[in-house]
Design a protein around this motif. Structure first.
Motif, PDB file in Angstrom:
ATOM      1  N   ASN A  69      23.704  78.167 -27.907  1.00 16.16           N
ATOM      2  CA  ASN A  69      23.288  77.202 -27.050  1.00 16.16           C
ATOM      3  C   ASN A  69      24.165  76.265 -26.228  1.00 16.16           C
ATOM      4  N   PRO A  70      23.686  75.878 -24.993  1.00 15.25           N
ATOM      5  CA  PRO A  70      24.802  75.122 -24.290  1.00 15.25           C
ATOM      6  C   PRO A  70      25.274  73.719 -25.010  1.00 15.25           C
ATOM      7  N   ILE A  71      24.647  73.126 -25.783  1.00 15.76           N
ATOM      8  CA  ILE A  71      25.127  71.887 -26.486  1.00 15.76           C
ATOM      9  C   ILE A  71      26.078  72.179 -27.273  1.00 15.76           C
ATOM     10  N   VAL A  72      26.468  73.505 -27.962  1.00 16.60           N
ATOM     11  CA  VAL A  72      27.494  73.586 -28.580  1.00 16.60           C
ATOM     12  C   VAL A  72      28.752  73.575 -27.812  1.00 16.60           C
ATOM     13  N   PHE A  73      28.832  74.130 -26.643  1.00 15.61           N
ATOM     14  CA  PHE A  73      30.069  74.131 -25.624  1.00 15.61           C
ATOM     15  C   PHE A  73      30.078  72.662 -25.110  1.00 15.61           C
ATOM     16  N   MET A  74      29.177  71.830 -25.020  1.00 11.21           N
ATOM     17  CA  MET A  74      29.130  70.414 -24.650  1.00 11.21           C
ATOM     18  C   MET A  74      29.566  69.739 -25.778  1.00 11.21           C
ATOM     19  N   HIS A  75      29.547  69.981 -27.091  1.00  5.36           N
ATOM     20  CA  HIS A  75      30.048  69.139 -28.209  1.00  5.36           C
ATOM     21  C   HIS A  75      31.584  69.660 -28.110  1.00  5.36           C
ATOM     22  N   VAL A  76      32.071  70.724 -28.155  1.00  7.46           N
ATOM     23  CA  VAL A  76      33.340  71.233 -28.200  1.00  7.46           C
ATOM     24  C   VAL A  76      34.179  70.450 -26.944  1.00  7.46           C
ATOM     25  N   ARG A 225      15.100  87.184 -20.366  1.00  3.71           N
ATOM     26  CA  ARG A 225      16.731  86.892 -20.713  1.00  3.71           C
ATOM     27  C   ARG A 225      16.863  85.895 -21.820  1.00  3.71           C
ATOM     28  N   PRO A 226      17.685  85.975 -22.700  1.00  6.17           N
ATOM     29  CA  PRO A 226      17.985  85.221 -24.101  1.00  6.17           C
ATOM     30  C   PRO A 226      17.875  83.867 -23.763  1.00  6.17           C
ATOM     31  N   LYS A 227      17.411  83.205 -24.913  1.00  7.61           N
ATOM     32  CA  LYS A 227      16.940  81.560 -24.446  1.00  7.61           C
ATOM     33  C   LYS A 227      18.154  80.797 -24.164  1.00  7.61           C
ATOM     34  N   PRO A 228      19.320  80.950 -24.278  1.00  5.32           N
ATOM     35  CA  PRO A 228      20.569  80.190 -24.031  1.00  5.32           C
ATOM     36  C   PRO A 228      20.558  79.969 -22.393  1.00  5.32           C
ATOM     37  N   TYR A 229      20.053  81.183 -21.854  1.00  2.00           N
ATOM     38  CA  TYR A 229      20.187  81.371 -20.373  1.00  2.00           C
ATOM     39  C   TYR A 229      18.838  81.152 -19.575  1.00  2.00           C
ATOM     40  N   LEU A 230      17.809  80.180 -20.206  1.00  2.00           N
ATOM     41  CA  LEU A 230      16.643  79.734 -19.913  1.00  2.00           C
ATOM     42  C   LEU A 230      16.718  78.269 -19.134  1.00  2.00           C
ATOM     43  N   TYR A 231      17.826  77.606 -19.371  1.00  2.00           N
ATOM     44  CA  TYR A 231      18.059  76.375 -19.033  1.00  2.00           C
ATOM     45  C   TYR A 231      18.448  76.334 -17.440  1.00  2.00           C
ATOM     46  N   PRO A 232      17.960  75.495 -16.543  1.00  2.00           N
ATOM     47  CA  PRO A 232      18.092  75.438 -15.218  1.00  2.00           C
ATOM     48  C   PRO A 232      19.675  75.521 -15.071  1.00  2.00           C
ATOM     49  N   PHE A 233      20.092  75.904 -13.945  1.00  2.00           N
ATOM     50  CA  PHE A 233      21.700  76.023 -13.656  1.00  2.00           C
ATOM     51  C   PHE A 233      21.942  74.604 -13.490  1.00  2.00           C
ATOM     52  N   ASN A 234      21.465  73.853 -12.770  1.00  2.00           N
ATOM     53  CA  ASN A 234      21.935  72.415 -12.514  1.00  2.00           C
ATOM     54  C   ASN A 234      22.250  71.690 -13.706  1.00  2.00           C
ATOM     55  N   MET A 235      21.296  72.056 -14.665  1.00  2.00           N
ATOM     56  CA  MET A 235      21.192  71.200 -15.822  1.00  2.00           C
ATOM     57  C   MET A 235      22.342  71.476 -16.743  1.00  2.00           C
ATOM     58  N   VAL A 236      22.762  72.638 -16.810  1.00  2.00           N
ATOM     59  CA  VAL A 236      23.742  73.218 -17.664  1.00  2.00           C
ATOM     60  C   VAL A 236      25.135  72.821 -17.077  1.00  2.00           C
ATOM     61  N   PHE A 237      25.315  73.068 -15.993  1.00  2.00           N
ATOM     62  CA  PHE A 237      26.608  72.705 -15.062  1.00  2.00           C
ATOM     63  C   PHE A 237      26.785  71.128 -15.013  1.00  2.00           C
ATOM     64  N   TYR A 238      25.735  70.504 -14.725  1.00  2.00           N
ATOM     65  CA  TYR A 238      25.892  68.874 -14.660  1.00  2.00           C
ATOM     66  C   TYR A 238      26.269  68.384 -15.661  1.00  2.00           C
ATOM     67  N   THR A 239      25.818  68.866 -16.840  1.00  2.00           N
ATOM     68  CA  THR A 239      25.619  68.077 -18.129  1.00  2.00           C
ATOM     69  C   THR A 239      27.201  68.369 -18.994  1.00  2.00           C
ATOM     70  N   SER A 240      27.521  69.670 -18.743  1.00  2.00           N
ATOM     71  CA  SER A 240      28.959  70.057 -19.168  1.00  2.00           C
ATOM     72  C   SER A 240      29.915  68.921 -18.642  1.00  2.00           C
ATOM     73  N   VAL A 241      29.883  68.498 -17.389  1.00  2.00           N
ATOM     74  CA  VAL A 241      30.860  67.568 -16.524  1.00  2.00           C
ATOM     75  C   VAL A 241      30.469  66.266 -17.415  1.00  2.00           C
ATOM     76  N   SER A 242      29.401  65.975 -17.531  1.00  2.00           N
ATOM     77  CA  SER A 242      28.977  64.557 -18.604  1.00  2.00           C
ATOM     78  C   SER A 242      29.846  64.917 -19.771  1.00  2.00           C
ATOM     79  N   SER A 243      29.552  65.815 -20.588  1.00  2.00           N
ATOM     80  CA  SER A 243      30.173  65.864 -22.008  1.00  2.00           C
ATOM     81  C   SER A 243      31.523  65.592 -21.946  1.00  2.00           C
TER      82      SER A 243
END
Length: 399
Positions: A69-76, A225-243
């Motif tokens: 899940n992308p949230i794991v990446f964000m926590h790291v 496609r697997p669930k971790p890749y069902l998030y919108p592109f902008n959401m994953v990229f933008y929120t990684s910056v925020s984290s």
């Protein structure tokens, strides 16, 4: 070529990954000044991130990744940000690209990871070049700015506008090109995050990019496609910056507490920690960062619940999430300014890490993903019945 089906790795838990990140913080913090002066992250730090498995967090399992899940990446990222801002930023930028392969034709991943499943991909998404659609792919030309960590990339995603016959932009796409097709231009001379080495990329003339190495950054639809890749592109990229900015702000709080715990007022000799002014600013800075962190957790939890139930995340929700992410950058910036005003002249010296963290937060919060003003207006407009901005969402969704 290595058979991807035999690439099996023991997948660590989120707790194990976070423990590895926390263990790195003291060493990263000790090298933050070195990284800033070098204007790039040393190869051994990037290698330590590889060894810790951080690049595998978002990488598809087929290619040796953990597919988490992308949230794991964000926590790291938030943990790493407490050590060295530039190093954590580069990990964020280079690491989030592995997630993009979950959206693309599998041949793109085979091109990159067929021989080395730890190959690193850089990027520059602004559509500053020219794109011509041809049989089997595209011809790409131009120069792209601010490619963070690009010294370590053997490939890069470059942004471009896809246009119709009349020249009207109809899609915003990212195209994957090998480093043999571009030159790195050393033009990253800035007052913060200088250690990210965010240099420009100059393409050689008429670079051909096959169609399987391109994907839309705005198209969003359900698929198998697997669930971790069902998030919108902008959401994953933008929120990684925020984290990762959350980590910077927490680093500032850590340093402030260390300094104010022993500092004495030059006039009275009293411990600075006894000053109501110091305590008030610290408490309010912590509240801002805690609120920003809670916003990150809430938006990701809401999105995960929708994905788990098989729903698409609606345009209004995605716009709200973009604003949530942008507010994280703003509140972290506000928190650092609160703390910095307590440091008086001592905070201005280059050997005080607090001023470097402040500069890094100011630059990071200036990233387009942290534009709270425009994102607020976009959301407000949609809620009032207006169309969302063009090329942020697919036309099929808007119609």
């Amino acid at each position: 070529m290595i058979n991807p089906d035999v690439r099996t790795h023991t997948i660590p838990t989120e707790a194990e990954l976070l423990a590895r990140a926390r263990a790195m913080v003291p060493a990263l913090r000790a090298r933050a000044e070195e990284v800033e002066k070098a204007r790039r992250v040393p190869a051994d730090i990037v290698q330590s991130f590889k060894d810790a498995g951080f690049f595998r967090i978002l990488q598809p399992k087929r290619w040796g990744g953990y597919e988490m899940n992308p949230i794991v990446f964000m926590h790291v990222l938030s943990e790493l940000g407490r050590g060295c801002s530039s190093s954590a930023w580069v990990m964020m930028i280079l690491g989030v690209h592995n997630w993009e392969f979950g959206l693309m034709d599998p041949q793109a991943a085979a091109d990159v990871w067929g021989e080395d499943d730890q190959a690193v991909i850089a990027s520059s998404y602004p559509p500053t070049g020219t794109l011509q659609e041809v049989e089997g792919g595209y011809i790409l030309n131009g120069r792209w700015p601010t490619s963070s960590g690009t010294d370590h990339g053997t490939w890069a995603f470059l942004g471009a506008l896809k246009k119709d016959a009349s020249g009207k932009p109809v899609d915003r796409i990212a195209l994957l090109v090998p480093s043999t097709d571009y030159e790195v231009v050393d033009d990253w001379f800035v007052f913060g995050l200088s250690g990210t080495g965010s240099k420009s990329l100059q393409l050689k003339k008429d670079v051909f990019v096959p169609k399987h190495r391109a994907h839309s950054m705005v198209d969003y639809k359900l698929s198998d496609r697997p669930k971790p890749y069902l998030y919108p592109f902008n959401m994953v990229f933008y929120t990684s910056v925020s984290s990762v900015i959350l980590g910077f702000a927490q680093a500032g709080i850590d340093v402030f507490i260390e300094q104010m715990s022993v500092r004495r007022d030059n006039g009275t000799g009293q411990l600075a920690a006894l000053s109501p002014y110091v305590k008030d600013r610290l408490g309010n800075a912590v509240a801002k960062v805690r609120s920003a962190r809670a916003r990150l957790e809430q938006m990701m939890a809401e999105a995960e619940a929708k994905i788990e139930s098989g729903e698409l995340i609606t345009i209004p929700d995605r716009m709200a999430y973009m604003l949530d992410g942008a507010r994280i950058g703003r509140e972290c910036e506000e928190a650092m300014l609160l703390l910095f005003k307590c440091t008086s002249a001592r905070g201005c010296y280059l050997n005080n890490p607090l001023q470097r963290i402040l500069r890094d937060v100011l630059v990071a919060a200036n990233h387009i993903t942290q534009d709270a003003d425009n994102n607020a207006g976009f959301l407000g407009g949609v809620l009032l019945g207006q169309e969302p901005p063009p090329l942020m969402y697919s036309r099929q969704e808007i119609v």
